[in-house]
Motif scaffolding. Sequence first.
Motif, PDB file in Angstrom:
ATOM      1  N   PRO A 116      16.160   2.039  22.989  1.00  0.00           N
ATOM      2  CA  PRO A 116      14.850   2.020  23.662  1.00  0.00           C
ATOM      3  C   PRO A 116      13.817   2.908  22.978  1.00  0.00           C
ATOM      4  O   PRO A 116      12.659   2.502  22.788  1.00  0.00           O
ATOM      5  N   GLY A 117      14.208   4.106  22.576  1.00  0.00           N
ATOM      6  CA  GLY A 117      13.277   4.992  21.890  1.00  0.00           C
ATOM      7  C   GLY A 117      12.932   4.524  20.491  1.00  0.00           C
ATOM      8  O   GLY A 117      11.789   4.673  20.035  1.00  0.00           O
ATOM      9  N   ILE A 118      13.918   3.939  19.795  1.00  0.00           N
ATOM     10  CA  ILE A 118      13.682   3.455  18.441  1.00  0.00           C
ATOM     11  C   ILE A 118      12.628   2.350  18.437  1.00  0.00           C
ATOM     12  O   ILE A 118      11.678   2.370  17.645  1.00  0.00           O
ATOM     13  N   ILE A 119      12.767   1.377  19.328  1.00  0.00           N
ATOM     14  CA  ILE A 119      11.790   0.281  19.363  1.00  0.00           C
ATOM     15  C   ILE A 119      10.414   0.808  19.734  1.00  0.00           C
ATOM     16  O   ILE A 119       9.393   0.370  19.171  1.00  0.00           O
ATOM     17  N   ASP A 120      10.352   1.769  20.644  1.00  0.00           N
ATOM     18  CA  ASP A 120       9.045   2.309  21.012  1.00  0.00           C
ATOM     19  C   ASP A 120       8.403   3.041  19.830  1.00  0.00           C
ATOM     20  O   ASP A 120       7.191   2.929  19.606  1.00  0.00           O
ATOM     21  N   GLU A 121       9.203   3.780  19.057  1.00  0.00           N
ATOM     22  CA  GLU A 121       8.657   4.446  17.866  1.00  0.00           C
ATOM     23  C   GLU A 121       8.198   3.430  16.831  1.00  0.00           C
ATOM     24  O   GLU A 121       7.155   3.609  16.190  1.00  0.00           O
ATOM     25  N   LEU A 122       8.958   2.356  16.649  1.00  0.00           N
ATOM     26  CA  LEU A 122       8.576   1.338  15.673  1.00  0.00           C
ATOM     27  C   LEU A 122       7.291   0.627  16.083  1.00  0.00           C
ATOM     28  O   LEU A 122       6.564   0.108  15.232  1.00  0.00           O
ATOM     29  N   ALA A 123       7.002   0.591  17.386  1.00  0.00           N
ATOM     30  CA  ALA A 123       5.781  -0.052  17.876  1.00  0.00           C
ATOM     31  C   ALA A 123       4.568   0.856  17.752  1.00  0.00           C
ATOM     32  O   ALA A 123       3.443   0.425  18.021  1.00  0.00           O
ATOM     33  N   SER A 124       4.777   2.104  17.350  1.00  0.00           N
ATOM     34  CA  SER A 124       3.669   3.045  17.173  1.00  0.00           C
ATOM     35  C   SER A 124       3.241   3.049  15.711  1.00  0.00           C
ATOM     36  O   SER A 124       3.745   2.297  14.889  1.00  0.00           O
ATOM     37  N   ASP A 125       2.317   3.925  15.381  1.00  0.00           N
ATOM     38  CA  ASP A 125       1.859   4.057  14.001  1.00  0.00           C
ATOM     39  C   ASP A 125       2.440   5.303  13.338  1.00  0.00           C
ATOM     40  O   ASP A 125       1.864   5.853  12.406  1.00  0.00           O
ATOM     41  N   GLY A 126       3.599   5.748  13.811  1.00  0.00           N
ATOM     42  CA  GLY A 126       4.195   6.971  13.308  1.00  0.00           C
ATOM     43  C   GLY A 126       4.971   6.779  12.022  1.00  0.00           C
ATOM     44  O   GLY A 126       4.999   5.702  11.419  1.00  0.00           O
ATOM     45  N   GLN A 127       5.666   7.852  11.611  1.00  0.00           N
ATOM     46  CA  GLN A 127       6.366   7.849  10.331  1.00  0.00           C
ATOM     47  C   GLN A 127       7.533   6.876  10.312  1.00  0.00           C
ATOM     48  O   GLN A 127       7.802   6.232   9.305  1.00  0.00           O
ATOM     49  N   LEU A 128       8.255   6.753  11.438  1.00  0.00           N
ATOM     50  CA  LEU A 128       9.379   5.828  11.461  1.00  0.00           C
ATOM     51  C   LEU A 128       8.908   4.398  11.194  1.00  0.00           C
ATOM     52  O   LEU A 128       9.524   3.652  10.426  1.00  0.00           O
ATOM     53  N   ALA A 129       7.798   4.015  11.822  1.00  0.00           N
ATOM     54  CA  ALA A 129       7.268   2.669  11.607  1.00  0.00           C
ATOM     55  C   ALA A 129       6.876   2.464  10.153  1.00  0.00           C
ATOM     56  O   ALA A 129       7.109   1.400   9.571  1.00  0.00           O
ATOM     57  N   ALA A 130       6.286   3.486   9.541  1.00  0.00           N
ATOM     58  CA  ALA A 130       5.848   3.362   8.150  1.00  0.00           C
ATOM     59  C   ALA A 130       7.028   3.264   7.189  1.00  0.00           C
ATOM     60  O   ALA A 130       6.948   2.568   6.170  1.00  0.00           O
ATOM     61  N   VAL A 190       0.814  -1.217   0.000  1.00  0.00           N
ATOM     62  CA  VAL A 190       0.000   0.000   0.000  1.00  0.00           C
ATOM     63  C   VAL A 190       0.846   1.264   0.000  1.00  0.00           C
ATOM     64  O   VAL A 190       0.336   2.356  -0.297  1.00  0.00           O
ATOM     65  N   ASN A 191       2.138   1.150   0.327  1.00  0.00           N
ATOM     66  CA  ASN A 191       3.010   2.315   0.483  1.00  0.00           C
ATOM     67  C   ASN A 191       3.661   2.667  -0.852  1.00  0.00           C
ATOM     68  O   ASN A 191       4.484   1.909  -1.366  1.00  0.00           O
ATOM     69  N   PRO A 192       3.331   3.837  -1.446  1.00  0.00           N
ATOM     70  CA  PRO A 192       3.897   4.184  -2.756  1.00  0.00           C
ATOM     71  C   PRO A 192       5.409   4.372  -2.729  1.00  0.00           C
ATOM     72  O   PRO A 192       6.095   4.069  -3.718  1.00  0.00           O
ATOM     73  N   ASP A 193       5.967   4.875  -1.620  1.00  0.00           N
ATOM     74  CA  ASP A 193       7.420   5.031  -1.534  1.00  0.00           C
ATOM     75  C   ASP A 193       8.110   3.671  -1.551  1.00  0.00           C
ATOM     76  O   ASP A 193       9.157   3.498  -2.172  1.00  0.00           O
ATOM     77  N   ARG A 194       7.517   2.721  -0.875  1.00  0.00           N
ATOM     78  CA  ARG A 194       8.088   1.374  -0.860  1.00  0.00           C
ATOM     79  C   ARG A 194       7.988   0.744  -2.255  1.00  0.00           C
ATOM     80  O   ARG A 194       8.917   0.063  -2.697  1.00  0.00           O
ATOM     81  N   ARG A 195       6.885   0.977  -2.937  1.00  0.00           N
ATOM     82  CA  ARG A 195       6.756   0.453  -4.301  1.00  0.00           C
ATOM     83  C   ARG A 195       7.805   1.073  -5.212  1.00  0.00           C
ATOM     84  O   ARG A 195       8.406   0.377  -6.055  1.00  0.00           O
ATOM     85  N   ALA A 196       8.061   2.359  -5.056  1.00  0.00           N
ATOM     86  CA  ALA A 196       9.075   3.013  -5.887  1.00  0.00           C
ATOM     87  C   ALA A 196      10.460   2.425  -5.618  1.00  0.00           C
ATOM     88  O   ALA A 196      11.258   2.237  -6.550  1.00  0.00           O
TER      89      ALA A 196
END
Length: 330
Positions: free
Chosen positions: A303-317, A178-184
């Motif tokens: 610790p902060g990186i894993i917490d961000e990846l567990a969210s629905d934010g931009q880093l996770a996407a 679903v992610n156009p950047d990933r498709r590119a």
Amino acid sequence: MAWQYWTEAARRGAWREVPTPHVDPDAAAQLRIRTTASAVSKGTETLVHAGRIPDRVTALMRAPHQIGDFPFPVSYGYLSVGIVDEGPSDWIGRRVFGLLPHHSHHIVTVDDVHEIPDGVDDHRALLAGAVETGINILWQLPPRFSDRLSIIGAGMIGASTALLASRMPLERLEVIDVNPDRRAMLESLGLCALAPEEASVDSDIVIHTSGHAAGLTRGLEITGDDGTLVEASWYGSSSPTVPLGADFHARRLTIIASQVGEVAAGHRARRTRGQRLQAALRALADDRFDALITGTSAWQELPGIIDELASDGQLAADTLCHIIDYPQPG
């Protein structure tokens, strides 16, 4: 001193300072690994971070060198590279990959690690776990000559599987995301990447790695008559809706599970897990895998990186493989 990363409670991780370990001088097969980098396996590690490992599978989901038990406290992880700096003289200085947690140092045996081939740097070698999973998925139901293969979900596992499958004599390989950047990004690697609504609907095999019920639903829709969907996602304590009504029975579809903890049944009698991992490290000679490394952070930031990846934010996407670098001597 040395450092170990621990998940202390739901969505709370921290580094623990521990004494620097040393090999037992009487144990000839022991090695000490000084970690140069580790990687976060986003899908599984964010489930661990959130405490979403179901009680009934805690034994099955243990990492090979995990310390502690689910849910907490637990020191978890399985993507690590480093340099042997203590042990038998013929091992000193070798670069190795191991299924090891996020620690600055490890005491292991020679059977616990695999030498990284020349031409594969430390960061790319951290993709060995994802590539090993991709190999196992492709062994689970091996595509045949001129098959039509679809892969749904272009995360670290899906993208790695697609790069492996691109070497096969397929009639068609489509990667659906679903992610156009990933498709590119996938298109830049020579792969055919499509939005879900653009996918062909007559695939012989569909591999689902997105981890979302919507991806599973679309996967069944694009599986051709008498075709098979290989479910490689793991949902932890979630229970996705599986659409077995509509045309599932009428079109005689099949769903099979793939999980990397064991070698796929078709190869289990002839390949060990160690041989499968060695095959993954050899496969990483392909420079295209560098595109799957989407971020790098210093070890203190984990610790902060894993917490961000567990969210629905931009880093996770945006993240496929996120690297954690460790301090080096000097």
